[in-house]
Design a protein around this motif. Sequence first.
Motif, PDB file in Angstrom:
ATOM      1  N   ALA A 279      39.211  41.110  41.546  1.00 32.22           N
ATOM      2  CA  ALA A 279      40.202  40.058  41.394  1.00 32.22           C
ATOM      3  C   ALA A 279      39.832  38.820  42.208  1.00 32.22           C
ATOM      4  O   ALA A 279      39.291  38.920  43.299  1.00 32.22           O
TER       5      ALA A 279
ATOM      6  N   CYS B 173      42.474  45.485  32.622  1.00 32.00           N
ATOM      7  CA  CYS B 173      43.316  44.866  31.604  1.00 32.00           C
ATOM      8  C   CYS B 173      43.824  45.967  30.701  1.00 32.00           C
ATOM      9  O   CYS B 173      43.046  46.603  29.980  1.00 32.00           O
TER      10      CYS B 173
ATOM     11  N   SER C  16      35.925  44.145  33.164  1.00 33.21           N
ATOM     12  CA  SER C  16      36.768  43.754  34.298  1.00 33.21           C
ATOM     13  C   SER C  16      35.904  43.543  35.540  1.00 33.21           C
ATOM     14  O   SER C  16      34.787  44.058  35.644  1.00 33.21           O
TER      15      SER C  16
ATOM     16  N   GLU D  84      49.717  42.255  33.944  1.00 27.89           N
ATOM     17  CA  GLU D  84      49.260  43.113  35.034  1.00 27.89           C
ATOM     18  C   GLU D  84      50.489  43.551  35.810  1.00 27.89           C
ATOM     19  O   GLU D  84      51.529  42.896  35.762  1.00 27.89           O
TER      20      GLU D  84
ATOM     21  N   MET E 281      45.093  36.415  41.448  1.00 26.35           N
ATOM     22  CA  MET E 281      45.254  37.770  40.931  1.00 26.35           C
ATOM     23  C   MET E 281      45.319  38.803  42.035  1.00 26.35           C
ATOM     24  O   MET E 281      46.027  39.803  41.932  1.00 26.35           O
TER      25      MET E 281
ATOM     26  N   GLU F 208      40.609  42.177  37.553  1.00 25.56           N
ATOM     27  CA  GLU F 208      41.066  41.307  36.480  1.00 25.56           C
ATOM     28  C   GLU F 208      40.023  41.292  35.368  1.00 25.56           C
ATOM     29  O   GLU F 208      38.844  41.600  35.596  1.00 25.56           O
TER      30      GLU F 208
END
Length: 218
Positions: free
Chosen positions: A149, A2, A146, A105, A153, A160
């Motif tokens: 994903a 992020c 994080s 993103e 995503m 993510e």
Amino acid sequence: MCGRFTITHPNEALAALFDAVPGNDLPAGPNFNVCPTNPVVVVTSEGGVRRLRAMRWGFIPSWYKAPNDGPLIINARSDTVATKPAFKAAVRERRCIVPASGFYEWSEGEKGARLPWYFTRADGLPMALAGVWQRWGDMDTVAIVSTEAGPGMAEIHHREPVVLERAAWPLWLGEAGHGAAVLMRASEAGVLTTPYRVGVAVNSNRASGPALIEPVAA
């Protein structure tokens, strides 16, 4: 990871949502392009009281002699946060929540172009991003956790931020005992909206304003 997010919900609304006492130094909003090193709003739980506090986005390990004494640390990986020297004490003792209205993103376009996408919660509520924090000198600093994903995503990016559901807040904040490691996982399908492309103006950390989250043709 992020690397940019938005916070468009008022601080008063965040204090009510998280049942937190707001500080008097919170950054004013809205901010449609929150960048690393910016002050951000963070939820902590201290002595059984939740507080809304201002912190610098960019975790500074205790051994840094200056804020720029090493890499700028904005994320902590879920798979190593408990073992890396920078984070292992923080993830045990100083977990927090970073409220966000949405996050950006990037995917890779032709000739290496960076194409920004915008994600929000499907229910329109603020996101509760998992974080860890560290006091450095007289400044509190934070990193967003994080993970790999999940659905929605993975086609854009391989990582993510960890988005915590309301029922998980007490455990992550240390109010409900041990076992917070199980929370460091990707969001389930349907929690986040289908992302949409936004303009490349947000690629600049100087860009601002609500036009940054307006959809453009993919």
